[in-house]
Design a protein around this motif. Structure first.
Motif, PDB file in Angstrom:
ATOM      1  N   UNK A   1       0.905  -1.324  -0.053  1.00  0.00           N
ATOM      2  CA  UNK A   1       0.055  -0.034   0.029  1.00  0.00           C
ATOM      3  C   UNK A   1       0.880   1.228  -0.148  1.00  0.00           C
ATOM      4  N   UNK A   2       2.098   1.324  -0.087  1.00  0.00           N
ATOM      5  CA  UNK A   2       3.045   2.121  -0.247  1.00  0.00           C
ATOM      6  C   UNK A   2       2.797   3.292   1.186  1.00  0.00           C
ATOM      7  N   UNK A   3       2.774   2.592   2.040  1.00  0.00           N
ATOM      8  CA  UNK A   3       2.571   3.207   3.611  1.00  0.00           C
ATOM      9  C   UNK A   3       3.832   2.658   4.577  1.00  0.00           C
ATOM     10  N   UNK A   4       4.599   3.480   4.596  1.00  0.00           N
ATOM     11  CA  UNK A   4       5.873   2.946   5.444  1.00  0.00           C
ATOM     12  C   UNK A   4       5.957   3.976   6.741  1.00  0.00           C
ATOM     13  N   UNK A   5       6.585   3.206   7.730  1.00  0.00           N
ATOM     14  CA  UNK A   5       6.909   3.777   8.976  1.00  0.00           C
ATOM     15  C   UNK A   5       8.012   4.710   8.890  1.00  0.00           C
ATOM     16  N   UNK A   6       8.121   5.973   9.357  1.00  0.00           N
ATOM     17  CA  UNK A   6       9.293   6.670   9.544  1.00  0.00           C
ATOM     18  C   UNK A   6      10.010   6.033  10.802  1.00  0.00           C
ATOM     19  N   UNK A   7      11.504   5.782  10.438  1.00  0.00           N
ATOM     20  CA  UNK A   7      12.221   5.132  11.282  1.00  0.00           C
ATOM     21  C   UNK A   7      12.812   5.858  12.697  1.00  0.00           C
ATOM     22  N   UNK A   8      12.446   7.021  12.492  1.00  0.00           N
ATOM     23  CA  UNK A   8      12.710   8.220  13.577  1.00  0.00           C
ATOM     24  C   UNK A   8      11.468   8.197  14.382  1.00  0.00           C
ATOM     25  N   UNK A   9      10.326   8.498  13.999  1.00  0.00           N
ATOM     26  CA  UNK A   9       9.026   8.832  14.852  1.00  0.00           C
ATOM     27  C   UNK A   9       8.195   7.916  15.119  1.00  0.00           C
ATOM     28  N   UNK A  10       8.292   6.661  14.121  1.00  0.00           N
ATOM     29  CA  UNK A  10       7.507   5.462  14.163  1.00  0.00           C
ATOM     30  C   UNK A  10       6.267   5.532  13.425  1.00  0.00           C
ATOM     31  N   UNK A  11       5.687   6.767  12.905  1.00  0.00           N
ATOM     32  CA  UNK A  11       4.288   7.204  12.516  1.00  0.00           C
ATOM     33  C   UNK A  11       4.370   6.589  10.903  1.00  0.00           C
ATOM     34  N   UNK A  12       3.206   6.047  10.387  1.00  0.00           N
ATOM     35  CA  UNK A  12       2.940   5.520   9.033  1.00  0.00           C
ATOM     36  C   UNK A  12       2.743   6.786   8.259  1.00  0.00           C
ATOM     37  N   UNK A  13       3.234   6.663   7.263  1.00  0.00           N
ATOM     38  CA  UNK A  13       2.943   7.862   5.913  1.00  0.00           C
ATOM     39  C   UNK A  13       3.122   7.233   4.504  1.00  0.00           C
ATOM     40  N   UNK A  14       2.384   8.109   3.704  1.00  0.00           N
ATOM     41  CA  UNK A  14       2.733   7.559   2.270  1.00  0.00           C
ATOM     42  C   UNK A  14       4.048   7.879   1.888  1.00  0.00           C
ATOM     43  N   UNK A  15       4.423   6.702   1.038  1.00  0.00           N
ATOM     44  CA  UNK A  15       5.667   6.618   0.475  1.00  0.00           C
ATOM     45  C   UNK A  15       5.782   6.551  -1.170  1.00  0.00           C
ATOM     46  N   UNK A  16       4.264   7.039  -1.625  1.00  0.00           N
ATOM     47  CA  UNK A  16       4.055   7.208  -3.051  1.00  0.00           C
ATOM     48  C   UNK A  16       4.517   8.438  -3.610  1.00  0.00           C
ATOM     49  N   UNK A  17       5.571   8.343  -4.236  1.00  0.00           N
ATOM     50  CA  UNK A  17       6.019   9.696  -4.683  1.00  0.00           C
ATOM     51  C   UNK A  17       5.193  10.492  -5.836  1.00  0.00           C
ATOM     52  N   UNK A  18       4.094   9.588  -6.309  1.00  0.00           N
ATOM     53  CA  UNK A  18       3.254  10.148  -7.617  1.00  0.00           C
ATOM     54  C   UNK A  18       1.998  10.823  -6.820  1.00  0.00           C
ATOM     55  N   UNK A  19       1.999  10.663  -5.524  1.00  0.00           N
ATOM     56  CA  UNK A  19       0.734  11.261  -4.865  1.00  0.00           C
ATOM     57  C   UNK A  19       1.171  11.746  -3.391  1.00  0.00           C
ATOM     58  N   UNK A  20       1.868  12.901  -3.289  1.00  0.00           N
ATOM     59  CA  UNK A  20       2.092  13.545  -1.951  1.00  0.00           C
ATOM     60  C   UNK A  20       2.641  12.760  -1.054  1.00  0.00           C
ATOM     61  N   UNK A  21       4.043  12.166  -1.454  1.00  0.00           N
ATOM     62  CA  UNK A  21       4.623  11.384  -0.506  1.00  0.00           C
ATOM     63  C   UNK A  21       4.823  12.091   0.930  1.00  0.00           C
TER      64      UNK A  21
END
Length: 284
Positions: free
Chosen positions: A52-72
């Motif tokens: 789903x192109x939803x990965x965790x930030x390894x610093x804060x741990x929160x999920x975020x979109x990693x889809x560069x084609x749509x507001x990563x």
């Protein structure tokens, strides 16, 4: 350790696919819950974060979109062997801890598409990059946060062996990562029953709290490993003796009750017979 299923997505992680694989590894890991047939029939595997192109930030741990084609929202480290993602603001603050202006500039550059190398590729002590070909310059990377050391720069308390006399617990392992040393830095408390920090660090897109809380896991592990103390054994034995005595007493009381009932019936019958004879005598 044990049988692992490797994600073919950008995260480069490996998982225990089945419960059996997790049990055989004897690592108390939580599996993905697949059956062996499901794994066998799987042409390729991507974890839900990569699907789903939803990965965790390894610093804060929160999920975020990693889809560069749509507001990563999170971006991956440019190092070819690194599968970690970061919010631009989070990684910029890590790379420029004492310079807010430089951190803000880097944040904007990452948002604009510029690549970056995360802190796991630079020693936090000497600030030099890793060198896999040089002795002592192999990188020891924390499994819970973006902190790394050269092997020669490791703090004494991040040890490969436990030392009870000095209160040092094991925090470093060789050969678990390719050309790297796995560590848990001093920021993270090691849970005795697990041998690792809390295992609530992985978040999937449909499970914000993670696959299973490590608190529940730790409790279940502790329950399995717990041995009764002498006092508990004695109390348990005493309780069994009392229980056995109570059963016997109850049975004895029941028997006495039955005898008493028979005695009353006999006495009543005897009285009735006497009265009957008396009446018959009077009538006769």
């Amino acid at each position: 350790g044990g049988s692992l299923l490797c994600c073919e997505g950008s995260c480069m992680r490996s998982f225990h696919a089945t419960r059996k694989a997790a049990e055989e590894a004897e690592s108390e890991c939580v599996s993905l819950g697949f059956t062996e047939k499901e794994v066998k029939d799987m042409p390729n595997f991507k974890c839900r974060n990569c699907q789903y192109n939803l990965h965790q930030c390894f610093s804060c741990g929160r999920l975020g979109s990693s889809d560069k084609s749509s507001n990563a929202e999170v971006f991956q480290c440019v190092n070819a062997t690194c599968g970690y993602f970061y919010h631009p603001r989070c990684v910029a603050k890590l790379l420029h801890r004492d310079n807010e202006v430089a951190a803000k500039e880097l944040q904007n550059k990452i948002l604009a598409g510029e690549s970056f190398t995360c802190p796991l590729h630079t020693c936090v002590v000497c600030k030099q990059p890793e060198d896999k070909s040089a002795s002592g310059l192999q990188m020891a990377v924390c499994r819970r946060c973006p902190k790394a050391y050269h092997e020669k720069c490791l703090p004494r308390k991040i040890s490969f062996e436990e030392n009870e006399e000095e209160g040092i617990i094991r925090r470093a392992w060789r050969f678990l990562l390719v050309d790297r040393i796995l560590i848990y830095c001093l920021k993270h408390e090691i849970i005795d029953d697990l041998g690792t920090p809390e295992r609530d660090h992985i978040k999937f897109p449909d499970d914000e709290t993670g696959r299973q809380s490590s608190t529940a896991l730790r409790d279940s592990v502790a329950l399995k490993r717990k041995k009764p103390s002498m006092a508990e054994t004695y109390q348990s034995g005493t309780a069994m003796q009392f229980k056995r005595k109570a059963v016997l007493d109850s049975y004895s009381d029941k028997r006495k009750g039955q005898k008493f009932s028979k005695l009353k019936v006999t006495e009543t019958s005897s009285c009735l017979t006497t009265e009957k004879k008396s009446v018959l005598t009077k009538v006769g």
